[in-house]
Design a protein around this motif. Sequence first.
Motif, PDB file in Angstrom:
ATOM      1  N   SER A 145      -3.170   5.529 -12.664  1.00  0.00           N
ATOM      2  CA  SER A 145      -4.619   5.365 -12.224  1.00  0.00           C
ATOM      3  C   SER A 145      -4.455   4.313 -11.239  1.00  0.00           C
ATOM      4  CB  SER A 145      -5.343   4.560 -13.539  1.00  0.00           C
ATOM      5  OG  SER A 145      -4.962   3.301 -13.709  1.00  0.00           O
ATOM      6  N   ALA A 146      -5.770   4.380 -10.282  1.00  0.00           N
ATOM      7  CA  ALA A 146      -5.765   3.558  -9.290  1.00  0.00           C
ATOM      8  C   ALA A 146      -5.519   1.862  -9.390  1.00  0.00           C
ATOM      9  CB  ALA A 146      -7.220   3.720  -8.492  1.00  0.00           C
ATOM     10  N   SER A 147      -6.180   1.283 -10.689  1.00  0.00           N
ATOM     11  CA  SER A 147      -6.065   0.178 -10.883  1.00  0.00           C
ATOM     12  C   SER A 147      -4.513  -0.428 -11.229  1.00  0.00           C
ATOM     13  CB  SER A 147      -6.922  -0.324 -12.130  1.00  0.00           C
ATOM     14  OG  SER A 147      -8.004  -0.016 -12.021  1.00  0.00           O
ATOM     15  N   PRO A 185     -14.673   1.735 -10.804  1.00  0.00           N
ATOM     16  CA  PRO A 185     -14.468   1.887  -9.367  1.00  0.00           C
ATOM     17  C   PRO A 185     -13.064   2.679  -9.151  1.00  0.00           C
ATOM     18  CG  PRO A 185     -15.303  -0.186  -9.728  1.00  0.00           C
ATOM     19  CD  PRO A 185     -15.070   0.641 -10.992  1.00  0.00           C
ATOM     20  N   GLY A 186     -12.073   2.203  -9.807  1.00  0.00           N
ATOM     21  CA  GLY A 186     -10.637   2.850  -9.948  1.00  0.00           C
ATOM     22  C   GLY A 186     -10.721   4.298  -9.997  1.00  0.00           C
ATOM     23  N   ILE A 210     -13.650 -13.438   4.682  1.00  0.00           N
ATOM     24  CA  ILE A 210     -13.252 -12.112   4.943  1.00  0.00           C
ATOM     25  C   ILE A 210     -13.213 -11.321   3.559  1.00  0.00           C
ATOM     26  CG2 ILE A 210     -11.684 -10.438   5.797  1.00  0.00           C
ATOM     27  CD1 ILE A 210     -11.513 -12.179   8.393  1.00  0.00           C
ATOM     28  N   VAL A 231      -6.340  -6.848   6.207  1.00  0.00           N
ATOM     29  CA  VAL A 231      -5.296  -7.928   6.466  1.00  0.00           C
ATOM     30  C   VAL A 231      -5.131  -8.281   7.882  1.00  0.00           C
ATOM     31  CG1 VAL A 231      -2.888  -8.397   5.832  1.00  0.00           C
ATOM     32  CG2 VAL A 231      -4.172  -7.066   4.190  1.00  0.00           C
ATOM     33  N   TYR A 233       1.436   1.564  -3.523  1.00  0.00           N
ATOM     34  CA  TYR A 233       0.234   2.169  -4.223  1.00  0.00           C
ATOM     35  C   TYR A 233       0.266   3.604  -4.195  1.00  0.00           C
ATOM     36  CZ  TYR A 233      -4.770   2.782  -4.394  1.00  0.00           C
ATOM     37  OH  TYR A 233      -6.192   3.316  -4.667  1.00  0.00           O
ATOM     38  N   ALA A 234       0.273   4.074  -2.779  1.00  0.00           N
ATOM     39  CA  ALA A 234       0.304   5.703  -2.453  1.00  0.00           C
ATOM     40  C   ALA A 234       1.149   6.309  -3.550  1.00  0.00           C
ATOM     41  CB  ALA A 234       0.405   5.855  -1.129  1.00  0.00           C
ATOM     42  N   PHE A 242       0.802  -1.235  -0.061  1.00  0.00           N
ATOM     43  CA  PHE A 242       0.131   0.056  -0.099  1.00  0.00           C
ATOM     44  C   PHE A 242       0.658   1.310  -0.040  1.00  0.00           C
ATOM     45  CE2 PHE A 242      -2.340  -3.530   1.599  1.00  0.00           C
ATOM     46  CZ  PHE A 242      -3.468  -3.568   0.863  1.00  0.00           C
ATOM     47  N   LEU A 288       0.217   6.428  -7.239  1.00  0.00           N
ATOM     48  CA  LEU A 288      -0.945   7.332  -7.189  1.00  0.00           C
ATOM     49  C   LEU A 288      -0.293   8.761  -7.456  1.00  0.00           C
ATOM     50  CD1 LEU A 288      -3.824   6.372  -5.077  1.00  0.00           C
ATOM     51  CD2 LEU A 288      -3.784   5.967  -7.334  1.00  0.00           C
ATOM     52  N   ILE A 305     -12.207   5.691  -6.856  1.00  0.00           N
ATOM     53  CA  ILE A 305     -11.328   5.785  -5.751  1.00  0.00           C
ATOM     54  C   ILE A 305     -10.357   6.607  -5.679  1.00  0.00           C
ATOM     55  CG2 ILE A 305      -9.483   4.029  -4.750  1.00  0.00           C
ATOM     56  CD1 ILE A 305     -11.442   1.710  -4.587  1.00  0.00           C
ATOM     57  N   LYS A 306      -9.913   6.904  -6.799  1.00  0.00           N
ATOM     58  CA  LYS A 306      -8.758   7.795  -6.898  1.00  0.00           C
ATOM     59  C   LYS A 306      -9.172   9.370  -6.709  1.00  0.00           C
ATOM     60  CE  LYS A 306      -4.700   9.000  -9.516  1.00  0.00           C
ATOM     61  NZ  LYS A 306      -3.943   9.133 -10.794  1.00  0.00           N
ATOM     62  N   ILE A 349      -8.152  -7.823  -1.293  1.00  0.00           N
ATOM     63  CA  ILE A 349      -8.783  -6.650  -1.206  1.00  0.00           C
ATOM     64  C   ILE A 349      -8.749  -5.575  -2.345  1.00  0.00           C
ATOM     65  CG2 ILE A 349      -8.458  -4.703   0.571  1.00  0.00           C
ATOM     66  CD1 ILE A 349      -7.596  -6.878   2.314  1.00  0.00           C
ATOM     67  N   LEU A 350      -7.683  -5.617  -2.936  1.00  0.00           N
ATOM     68  CA  LEU A 350      -7.236  -4.553  -4.218  1.00  0.00           C
ATOM     69  C   LEU A 350      -8.083  -5.148  -5.220  1.00  0.00           C
ATOM     70  CD1 LEU A 350      -3.616  -4.407  -4.027  1.00  0.00           C
ATOM     71  CD2 LEU A 350      -4.952  -2.409  -3.772  1.00  0.00           C
ATOM     72  N   VAL A 363      -4.446 -12.222   0.765  1.00  0.00           N
ATOM     73  CA  VAL A 363      -5.424 -11.451   1.387  1.00  0.00           C
ATOM     74  C   VAL A 363      -5.421  -9.969   0.712  1.00  0.00           C
ATOM     75  CG1 VAL A 363      -6.582 -10.363   3.282  1.00  0.00           C
ATOM     76  CG2 VAL A 363      -5.574 -12.724   3.371  1.00  0.00           C
ATOM     77  N   ALA A 364      -4.418  -9.428   0.711  1.00  0.00           N
ATOM     78  CA  ALA A 364      -4.247  -7.892   0.189  1.00  0.00           C
ATOM     79  C   ALA A 364      -4.500  -7.965  -1.239  1.00  0.00           C
ATOM     80  CB  ALA A 364      -2.780  -7.688   0.488  1.00  0.00           C
ATOM     81  N   TYR A 423      -4.487  10.292  -2.292  1.00  0.00           N
ATOM     82  CA  TYR A 423      -3.071   9.707  -2.032  1.00  0.00           C
ATOM     83  C   TYR A 423      -3.035   8.406  -1.436  1.00  0.00           C
ATOM     84  CZ  TYR A 423      -2.940  14.777  -2.263  1.00  0.00           C
ATOM     85  OH  TYR A 423      -2.965  16.149  -2.752  1.00  0.00           O
ATOM     86  N   PHE A 470     -11.791  -3.805  -4.315  1.00  0.00           N
ATOM     87  CA  PHE A 470     -12.071  -2.233  -4.195  1.00  0.00           C
ATOM     88  C   PHE A 470     -11.826  -1.908  -5.719  1.00  0.00           C
ATOM     89  CE2 PHE A 470     -11.673  -0.454   0.081  1.00  0.00           C
ATOM     90  CZ  PHE A 470     -11.880  -1.416   0.792  1.00  0.00           C
ATOM     91  N   LEU A 471     -10.956  -2.301  -6.660  1.00  0.00           N
ATOM     92  CA  LEU A 471     -10.669  -1.688  -7.828  1.00  0.00           C
ATOM     93  C   LEU A 471     -11.453  -2.248  -9.024  1.00  0.00           C
ATOM     94  CD1 LEU A 471      -6.817  -1.082  -7.140  1.00  0.00           C
ATOM     95  CD2 LEU A 471      -8.455   0.653  -6.905  1.00  0.00           C
ATOM     96  N   THR A 472     -12.166  -3.451  -8.851  1.00  0.00           N
ATOM     97  CA  THR A 472     -12.982  -3.917 -10.157  1.00  0.00           C
ATOM     98  C   THR A 472     -14.277  -3.841  -9.986  1.00  0.00           C
ATOM     99  OG1 THR A 472     -12.883  -5.915  -9.069  1.00  0.00           O
ATOM    100  CG2 THR A 472     -11.250  -5.397 -10.784  1.00  0.00           C
TER     101      THR A 472
END
Lengths: 385, 302
Positions: A141-143, B184-185, A231, B206, A132-133, A129, A136, B188-189, A379-380, A375-376, B194, A383-385
Amino acid sequence: MEKGIFSLLAGNLQQFIQYTGFANASWGHILMICIGLLFIYLAIKKDWEPMLLVPIGFGIIVGNIPFFPGLQIGVYEQGSVLNILYGGVIQGWYPPLIFLGIGAMTDFSALISNPKLLLIGAAAQFGIFGAYAIALLMGFSASDAGAIGIIGGADGPTAIFLSSRLAPNLVGAIAVSAYSYMALVPVIQPPVMRLFTTHKERLIRMKPPRAVSQLEKILFPIIGFLLTGFIVPSGLPLLGMLFFGNLLKESGVTRRLAETARGPLIDVITILIGLTVGASTQADKFLQLTSVYIFILGAASFVIATTAGVLFVKLFNVFLKEGNKINPLIGNAGVSAVPDSARVSNNVGLEYDKTNYLLMHAMGPNVAGVIGSAVAAGILLGFLT
Amino acid sequence: MKKTLKIFLLLGFLFAGLKLSAQSQEDMRLNEFLVLNTNDFEDDFGHKSGWIELFNSSYGTVNIGGCYLTNDPNNLTKYVIPKGDVLTKISPRQHILFWADNKPFRGTFHLNFELMDSKEILFIASDGHTIIDRVNISHDLLDSNVSYGRTFDGVGDKIGKEGWQVMERTSPSTNNEGVDRIPPGVLIKKVDPYGVIMAFTAMSVVFLALILLYVVFKNIGKYNIRKNRQRSEVAAAASGKPQVANVSAEIYAAIATALHVYSQDNESHDIENTILTISKVTKNYSPWSSKIYTLRETPHKK
């Protein structure tokens, strides 16, 4: 008549020359072939992840032999052999099969005997992450940022799985970056580990792990899967296969299946995934500024993950009683480069105390890192799809 | 007796099969409809007429052959969707369009009523009386070429109007929200430029997953240790020997290695009769290099 034959031959020869690699070569192709050769050299001479770098290195050469487009031979040409094999990467079914093999060869005993080591595996996922930050901030892009960030999980199959879903155009660069840094774990991690630990901390001796019963070993994949699956259902392909493979190993009644999963099956998939990922690095697709950024971010994610793991152990030690403290040198093993990062913990530990073997202790966070990165990734993906 | 059991089992399976089929049809939803079509989608005959869109909200294929569509609550079997048409098998999360043109002779997807004079649309299961979905037609809300549909495909009350809206544009046979949907991407951005919220949320999940595993296996471990201690106490009491508490895995490994070595015939001695050295040994003869062991014995003649 003779002139006709000669002109026909000359025409055919000219066409043949146009089809050769020499006629279609560019500096990009030559550079990529050199990179492929470097990978093979590092694998054979330096013994850096040879199982991965040999197939990837040769795949890079295969993918960068210049050819005349339209002959259905390139990895990106619909219906070509390489394209069909590459389908396992793009559609994401190679990585779960590799996870099946990893599950069937992983011994979770160290983790079961000292379950608090699981938390180190969680902390090290901060590398994902963090990267990831930064991605960005660099304008991805976020994906794309999610796909790049997963390099910090230090898990090749997971990186390929997630990038094939979030950023299929970046799979080649992300996979090569992930595997390269996994091979470089013994180079990247020790300076970070030394930087964030004191001499006294490096000498901490940990309690030997207790014996783990067969029942606990059988329960671990079942309960582990139920908890993590409920989860993060989006991580099912990876988590399901990982724990299923481990159940095959630990159940004691499916020895043949376990041996197939950790032997021939994982070998076949490793060959295919390595070769096709390597072949996907065609110069025109790979030699871009984006790839350079991905490599920079990959290095950053490994450093962040190692730092997070080590610092988390130090923080954790504040709450632990004397005698139960954890040596922070195993914090780096929270990334899931199994068993390389655990080996790094052991080697760095031995530099300061020749009788303090940390390998078994480091295997705990190391295999926890495999679970944590899956797991991570889930989560990604969620969140991103 | 066995025969009766078989008959019961057969009937059970049959009933379960019918139930499963009914459950699949239950997943169908009225998704969107257009009452007055003057300048919108055309059918295969080039005619513009009102239409009704159904959506399969499940993740399995649903066959709607034999189900009914009607605009009359007193006549639930007004239009029977023909059986045997492969096109009535609706793939997961897919749509199907029926033309309300009162011309059923034009094919499976042409109904025997129009929506102009209808107050309600009902979708009925193949049993002919179970109402799977229904929606009122608010003529005062709907202009020509303006459709009414669910905001998100298949989402909203099963029987009712919650989750419905006047659509900004018609979307026959396609996702209602798809046209204006932001990936969604991108979203989210926009809300988390950040990556801080993402990092915090994802790391929390996690940690949650692995903390749960930790708690479970911590307790399983404790239980296991307690059980082992009880067993060893019982065994010690029976044998009269002192018990060994908290034996580490290393000790077990050492014992196992010693037993393994002992079980090998050639390694069963404790005191070695040879010396391991790196100094040069002057003894030239060694049974390991003796030729006699490397040559085949000549066969004896009898």
